[in-house]
Design an enzyme around this catalytic site. Sequence first.
Site, PDB file in Angstrom:
ATOM      1  N   ARG A 103       0.839  -1.197   0.000  1.00 31.89           N
ATOM      2  CA  ARG A 103       0.000   0.000   0.000  1.00 31.89           C
ATOM      3  C   ARG A 103       0.876   1.251   0.000  1.00 31.89           C
ATOM      4  O   ARG A 103       0.620   2.212  -0.717  1.00 31.89           O
ATOM      5  CB  ARG A 103      -0.923  -0.021   1.210  1.00 31.89           C
ATOM      6  CG  ARG A 103      -1.773   1.231   1.369  1.00 31.89           C
ATOM      7  CD  ARG A 103      -1.269   2.009   2.566  1.00 31.89           C
ATOM      8  NE  ARG A 103      -2.028   3.240   2.707  1.00 31.89           N
ATOM      9  CZ  ARG A 103      -1.465   4.421   2.882  1.00 31.89           C
ATOM     10  NH1 ARG A 103      -0.168   4.563   2.926  1.00 31.89           N
ATOM     11  NH2 ARG A 103      -2.202   5.486   3.018  1.00 31.89           N
ATOM     12  N   HIS A 108       3.063   6.094  -2.266  1.00 35.30           N
ATOM     13  CA  HIS A 108       4.219   7.000  -2.214  1.00 35.30           C
ATOM     14  C   HIS A 108       5.245   6.802  -3.314  1.00 35.30           C
ATOM     15  O   HIS A 108       6.007   7.724  -3.617  1.00 35.30           O
ATOM     16  CB  HIS A 108       4.920   6.867  -0.854  1.00 35.30           C
ATOM     17  CG  HIS A 108       4.031   7.172   0.290  1.00 35.30           C
ATOM     18  ND1 HIS A 108       3.525   8.425   0.533  1.00 35.30           N
ATOM     19  CD2 HIS A 108       3.525   6.367   1.264  1.00 35.30           C
ATOM     20  CE1 HIS A 108       2.755   8.397   1.605  1.00 35.30           C
ATOM     21  NE2 HIS A 108       2.738   7.162   2.069  1.00 35.30           N
TER      22      HIS A 108
END
Length: 143
Positions: A103, A108
């Site tokens: 995730r 990111h």
Amino acid sequence: MVDQSLLKQKLALLNEYIHDLRDVRDNPPISLSAVVNDKKTRRFVERTLHLAIECSLDIGNHIIADEKYREPRSNRDIFAVLVENGVISEALLGDLQKMAQFRNLLVHDYARIDPDIIYKILYNGLKDVETYVMEIKDRFVPD
């Protein structure tokens, strides 16, 4: 006590994401080439995986808050707290923690996601999320 209505809504949403991913994977079977070369397919799979992971984390956080378990230190720790309290099996812990790490990559470091990883998760990782759903239901959602 866990909010049954909210938990059922979240589990239904997670099941929808799993269904969508299985549908893309299986009807017709998707190839690695399609994940690599078809950006719409790749983006759909990436985003739906992201939503499924967020939903899994959200379910865990709601259970932890409602049951007043210790506060998790990270997304990975959410699953450890659930294992510590017998909500999910220890056998799932490692794979769910990898999911939480993935995730972070999706959120990111999205520009460097390897399509091969997406493909492998699509074919090998959905069963972990399905088991997570079943274990949560067995514990908190009466038939």
